[in-house]
Design an enzyme around this catalytic site. Structure first.
Site, PDB file in Angstrom:
ATOM      1  N   VAL A   1      25.387  27.123  39.224  1.00  0.00           N
ATOM      2  CA  VAL A   1      26.351  27.009  40.320  1.00  0.00           C
ATOM      3  C   VAL A   1      26.691  28.432  40.776  1.00  0.00           C
ATOM      4  O   VAL A   1      27.007  29.299  39.954  1.00  0.00           O
ATOM      5  CB  VAL A   1      27.633  26.254  39.888  1.00  0.00           C
ATOM      6  CG1 VAL A   1      28.555  26.044  41.067  1.00  0.00           C
ATOM      7  CG2 VAL A   1      27.282  24.918  39.239  1.00  0.00           C
TER       8      VAL A   1
ATOM      9  N   GLY B   1      25.300  24.064  34.975  1.00  0.00           N
ATOM     10  CA  GLY B   1      25.429  22.656  34.640  1.00  0.00           C
ATOM     11  C   GLY B   1      24.142  22.198  33.981  1.00  0.00           C
ATOM     12  O   GLY B   1      23.252  23.011  33.730  1.00  0.00           O
TER      13      GLY B   1
ATOM     14  N   ASP C   1      31.446  10.202  33.335  1.00  0.00           N
ATOM     15  CA  ASP C   1      31.453  11.491  32.635  1.00  0.00           C
ATOM     16  C   ASP C   1      32.774  12.220  32.881  1.00  0.00           C
ATOM     17  O   ASP C   1      32.791  13.415  33.174  1.00  0.00           O
ATOM     18  CB  ASP C   1      30.258  12.339  33.103  1.00  0.00           C
ATOM     19  CG  ASP C   1      29.906  13.443  32.103  1.00  0.00           C
ATOM     20  OD1 ASP C   1      30.360  13.368  30.948  1.00  0.00           O
ATOM     21  OD2 ASP C   1      29.172  14.374  32.486  1.00  0.00           O
TER      22      ASP C   1
ATOM     23  N   GLY D   1      28.701  29.382  37.176  1.00  0.00           N
ATOM     24  CA  GLY D   1      28.609  28.427  36.075  1.00  0.00           C
ATOM     25  C   GLY D   1      27.225  27.842  35.965  1.00  0.00           C
ATOM     26  O   GLY D   1      26.353  28.098  36.807  1.00  0.00           O
TER      27      GLY D   1
HETATM   28  O1  3AM Z   1      30.477  26.935  33.492  1.00  0.00           O
HETATM   29  P1  3AM Z   1      31.930  26.684  33.767  1.00  0.00           P
HETATM   30  O2  3AM Z   1      32.512  25.597  32.930  1.00  0.00           O
HETATM   31  O3  3AM Z   1      32.772  27.907  33.834  1.00  0.00           O
HETATM   32  O4  3AM Z   1      33.578  24.893  36.839  1.00  0.00           O
HETATM   33  C1  3AM Z   1      32.240  24.484  36.894  1.00  0.00           C
HETATM   34  C2  3AM Z   1      31.485  24.908  35.681  1.00  0.00           C
HETATM   35  O5  3AM Z   1      31.976  26.145  35.259  1.00  0.00           O
HETATM   36  C3  3AM Z   1      31.539  25.208  38.010  1.00  0.00           C
HETATM   37  O6  3AM Z   1      30.191  25.288  37.611  1.00  0.00           O
HETATM   38  C4  3AM Z   1      30.092  25.118  36.220  1.00  0.00           C
HETATM   39  C5  3AM Z   1      29.108  23.991  35.920  1.00  0.00           C
HETATM   40  O7  3AM Z   1      29.561  22.771  36.444  1.00  0.00           O
HETATM   41  N1  3AM Z   1      31.641  24.460  39.245  1.00  0.00           N
HETATM   42  C6  3AM Z   1      31.025  23.290  39.548  1.00  0.00           C
HETATM   43  N2  3AM Z   1      31.387  22.866  40.772  1.00  0.00           N
HETATM   44  C7  3AM Z   1      32.252  23.792  41.261  1.00  0.00           C
HETATM   45  C8  3AM Z   1      33.009  23.897  42.472  1.00  0.00           C
HETATM   46  N3  3AM Z   1      32.918  22.962  43.415  1.00  0.00           N
HETATM   47  C9  3AM Z   1      32.404  24.816  40.282  1.00  0.00           C
HETATM   48  N4  3AM Z   1      33.216  25.849  40.469  1.00  0.00           N
HETATM   49  C10 3AM Z   1      33.885  25.891  41.658  1.00  0.00           C
HETATM   50  N5  3AM Z   1      33.798  24.966  42.612  1.00  0.00           N
END
Ligand code: 3AM
Length: 416
Positions: free
Chosen positions: A63, A58, A207, A56
């Site tokens: 990530v 952010g 948020d 993903g």
């Molecule tokens: O881009 P998407 O929405 O698919 O789900 C979170 C998001 O995914 C993932 O990273 C993206 C940006 O925040 N994400 C963040 N923390 C996570 C975690 N602890 C994570 N996915 C799995 N475990």
């Protein structure tokens, strides 16, 4: 990632009704001299973590799904760009208008100024780190390690992996499949417990939205992304700066120069918009034009569709535009939709809120205490390399001591 929710009475649903025994303290490892390498297959490795794939993106970076090769455990590894974080610190400082500006993520402005100038990379995530280190709750994502590779622009935060991804994908131009009331209730209660715990610890999230609610392998909801969360002064949850994703923002924040507002009440509004998403598959206010969106949040009638009874009452109480009459966390606990007409119990507020002590300046410093000495080692080693032919072990030790002293005095001058 999308998900199929488990039925509300599945074994995993138990965390909102049962008290976990004593919570172990959160331990976050800080690793400064991390090294980055590449495998034969072209994958990146940071110390023992192999970055398998991107999962993903952010606001501040990527990530990755990471594997600790020593234990074979999967983690979600957030990669930040130090230069971008530095720029952001400087912009925040500029916007905050100097010493009278807002507190930045629990950092005083003086501290933010130090972070912006500091050569100390972990200062850049010190706020998020200090918040996460303080928290230990079944519905808050755990942070395990923070790594810095001094030779590159990346900083890494190693979080517990939430295998089932976001609670629900909400798009502006699409309607997601809504949850049944029972499934929505279970997730809402888990989110409530997490937020109640944050509020009891004087933290407003700022948020809350489905994107920041992730599901574990066992289908347990956990709150993530403390990027804009703010520790408020005990007993005073007033916030000055608007933050959070616009569609989830409370009406009292949708005004220019809105002055101080209650941070807890704004989190409750965002929980209401999130509940609306769970049962309708979309946000109550939709517009691609930001100003129009703010106007809608402030004034537009809310369409509650075919909802009735307890759910309709709750939605109306949470999405009350007046923060003074909006439902409070205590009232939420006793609402008939939450208790399912007194048929469901929940862990008590007292047991849920295991209040941790405030994040002190000293703890912020200690959160990265290893940095000075590791920097010292790096400096000493490079000095050693330059003079290696002529140096004895004794003179290396002397040099180390000198560099350490130099670093300590630099550190105290940047930490205002
Ligand atoms: O881009 P998407 O929405 O698919 O789900 C979170 C998001 O995914 C993932 O990273 C993206 C940006 O925040 N994400 C963040 N923390 C996570 C975690 N602890 C994570 N996915 C799995 N475990």
């Amino acid at each position: 990632m999308s998900t199929t929710p488990s039925p509300p009475n599945s074994p995993e649903a138990s965390s909102s009704t049962k008290r976990k025994s004593v919570r172990p303290p959160s331990i976050v490892v800080e690793t400064l001299g991390a090294t980055t390498s590449e495998t034969k297959e072209g994958l990146r490795k940071i110390n023992n973590y192999l970055l398998k794939k991107e999962i993903g993106r952010g606001a501040f970076g990527t990530v990755h799904l990471g594997i600790d090769e020593n234990t074979n455990t999967e983690y979600a590894i957030k990669e930040f760009s130090k230069s971008r974080l530095r720029k952001k610190e400087q912009m925040d400082l500029f916007r905050s208008g100097g010493p009278r500006g807002r507190r930045l993520m629990g950092l005083g402005v003086g501290r933010a100024a130090a972070a912006a100038k500091s050569s100390n990379p972990l200062d850049l995530v010190r706020g998020e780190m200090a918040v996460l280190k303080k928290l230990n709750h079944p519905h808050i994502v755990r942070l395990f390690e923070v790594l810095d590779d001094p030779s590159g622009d990346s900083l890494y935060m190693v979080f517990e992996m939430m295998h089932k991804g976001v609670l629900m994908e909400i798009e502006v131009d699409q309607v997601a499949k809504p949850f049944s009331e029972d499934v929505a209730r279970r997730y809402f209660k888990e989110m409530m417990l997490g937020i109640e715990y944050l509020h009891a610890n004087d933290i407003v999230h700022r948020d809350i939205k489905p994107d920041n609610l992730l599901l574990s392998k066992e289908d347990v909801l956990k709150i993530v992304d403390f990027g804009v969360s703010e520790i408020f002064v005990k007993g005073n949850d007033r916030l000055k700066k608007s933050a959070g994703s616009p569609a989830f923002m409370a009406p009292e924040l949708c005004v220019a120069k809105h002055g101080e507002v209650s941070g807890k009440a704004t989190d409750i509004w965002s929980m209401g918009v999130t509940l609306y998403c769970m049962v309708f598959g979309k946000t109550p206010f939709v517009s691609t034009n930001l100003l129009e969106l703010y106007e809608m949040i402030k004034d537009a009638p809310i369409d509650f569709g075919d909802k009735s009874g307890n759910l309709l009452d709750l939605l109306q109480r949470v999405l009350d535009r007046n923060p003074d009459t909006r439902i409070t966390m205590k009232e939420l606990r006793n609402h008939a939709w939450i208790t399912n007409d007194d048929t469901e119990t929940m862990i008590s507020e007292e047991d849920n809120c295991d209040v941790v002590t405030e994040v002190t300046e000293e703890e912020m410093n200690n959160a990265i205490k290893s940095i000075a000495s590791i920097f010292a080692v790096i400096k000493a080693v490079s000095k050693f390399k330059r003079h290696s032919r002529s140096l004895s072990q004794q003179s290396l030790n002397k040099m180390m001591a000198e560099v350490k002293l130099e670093e300590e005095s630099k550190k105290s001058s940047t930490l205002i």
